[in-house]
Design an enzyme around this catalytic site. Sequence first.
Site, short mmCIF file in Angstrom:
data_model
loop_
_atom_site.label_atom_id
_atom_site.label_comp_id
_atom_site.label_asym_id
_atom_site.label_seq_id
_atom_site.Cartn_x
_atom_site.Cartn_y
_atom_site.Cartn_z
N HIS A 1 65.63 46.54 39.08
CA HIS A 1 64.38 45.77 39.02
C HIS A 1 64.30 44.81 40.19
CE1 HIS A 1 66.94 42.46 37.52
NE2 HIS A 1 67.61 43.45 36.96
N ASP B 1 72.13 38.80 40.62
CA ASP B 1 72.33 39.52 39.36
C ASP B 1 73.32 40.65 39.66
OD1 ASP B 1 72.06 40.95 36.98
OD2 ASP B 1 69.89 41.24 37.15
N ASP C 1 78.12 41.51 33.00
CA ASP C 1 76.90 41.35 33.78
C ASP C 1 76.62 39.85 33.87
OD1 ASP C 1 74.33 41.42 34.87
OD2 ASP C 1 73.71 43.14 33.67
N HIS D 1 63.17 39.82 35.79
CA HIS D 1 62.62 41.17 35.92
C HIS D 1 61.24 41.09 36.54
CE1 HIS D 1 65.87 41.93 32.96
NE2 HIS D 1 66.02 42.98 33.73
N GLU E 1 76.08 46.83 39.17
CA GLU E 1 74.83 46.24 39.67
C GLU E 1 75.12 45.31 40.84
OE1 GLU E 1 72.85 43.75 36.77
OE2 GLU E 1 70.95 43.89 37.86
N GLU F 1 70.73 48.37 39.41
CA GLU F 1 71.78 48.59 38.41
C GLU F 1 71.76 50.02 37.95
OE1 GLU F 1 71.23 46.15 34.80
OE2 GLU F 1 69.44 45.40 35.80
MN MN Z 1 72.45 42.23 35.43
MN MN Z 2 69.64 43.25 36.33
#
Ligand code: MN
Ligand code: MN
Length: 295
Positions: free
Chosen positions: A155, A95, A84, A163, A281, A188
């Site tokens: 998110h 992200d 990630d 977030h 994600e 995600e």
């Molecule tokens: Mn992530």
């Molecule tokens: Mn994330």
Amino acid sequence: MDKTIEEKYIKAGEIAKKAKDLAKKELKSGISVLEFVEKIESFIKKEAGLAFPVNISINDFSAHCTPDINDTAIFKEGDLVKVDLGVQVDGYIADTAFSIKLGEKNNVLIKAAEDALKEFIDNISPGKTIEEMSKLVEQVVASYGVKTVKNLAGHSLQQYVQHGGLSIPNTYVKNKYQFKEGDVIAMEIFTTNGEGFVVESSPTNIYMFLKQGALRLDESKKILNRIMQEYKTLPFAKRWLKDLATPVKLNMALKEMVERGVLRDYPPLRERSKGLVAQVEETIIIKDKPIITTI
Ligand code: MN
Ligand code: MN
């Protein structure tokens, strides 16, 4: 959305894509997790800013794992590895995450997560609700005979905020929020052959600034300076601070900063029944024709 902001999200996504390609090329059993992570992070830093430490969570460890200073872990054949990574351009974040089971081509947990994310991307548009999108994800994953992780979620993203206010669970939730043009989300999806709940574990190697507060230790003050200059309100790794103090003193300072509410810690999250967990994600700018910045 302001055009210059959109361009920054897109640029962050372009670099994240390249970092993902590099990670896919480099990831193999027998290599050091720490060296792998440092290679990806230095690639990102040459191009833009890190939005957060590269997270490597393996098997039942689901999220928030990154190597410690002098970590000796190596990737092993059969490991279900989640990579990630995050890139930021002036605080505008990409992200993104992928999963690989080392030595195995067709893993059902990974396929279920990838398919659910594809369905999410194919169906997201302004006006859709969190309720219907969470239901869709859960249904696709269930069709593979596996579960989603109930207490993890996609998110929203905001400048220097990983977030944001919105939480988009992988499991049906009664939430009538309608996505709107200009929302930026990191969707995600976590799948598991376990119970479908994660719990906090240890050791913690990721932290984030919360608010100013009185600090006693000199090392804490040094860490705070570093945060103000570089990490701001984005998560950072303990190993990024290794030039500031010895590991023992860093641990004492980080403990003080968490206790005084200056930092929050991100302990590793582990599947409660020790089930395997896969994650995928992507970052999405919501529009009539959504922009997936990380694909
Ligand atoms: Mn992530
Ligand atoms: Mn994330």
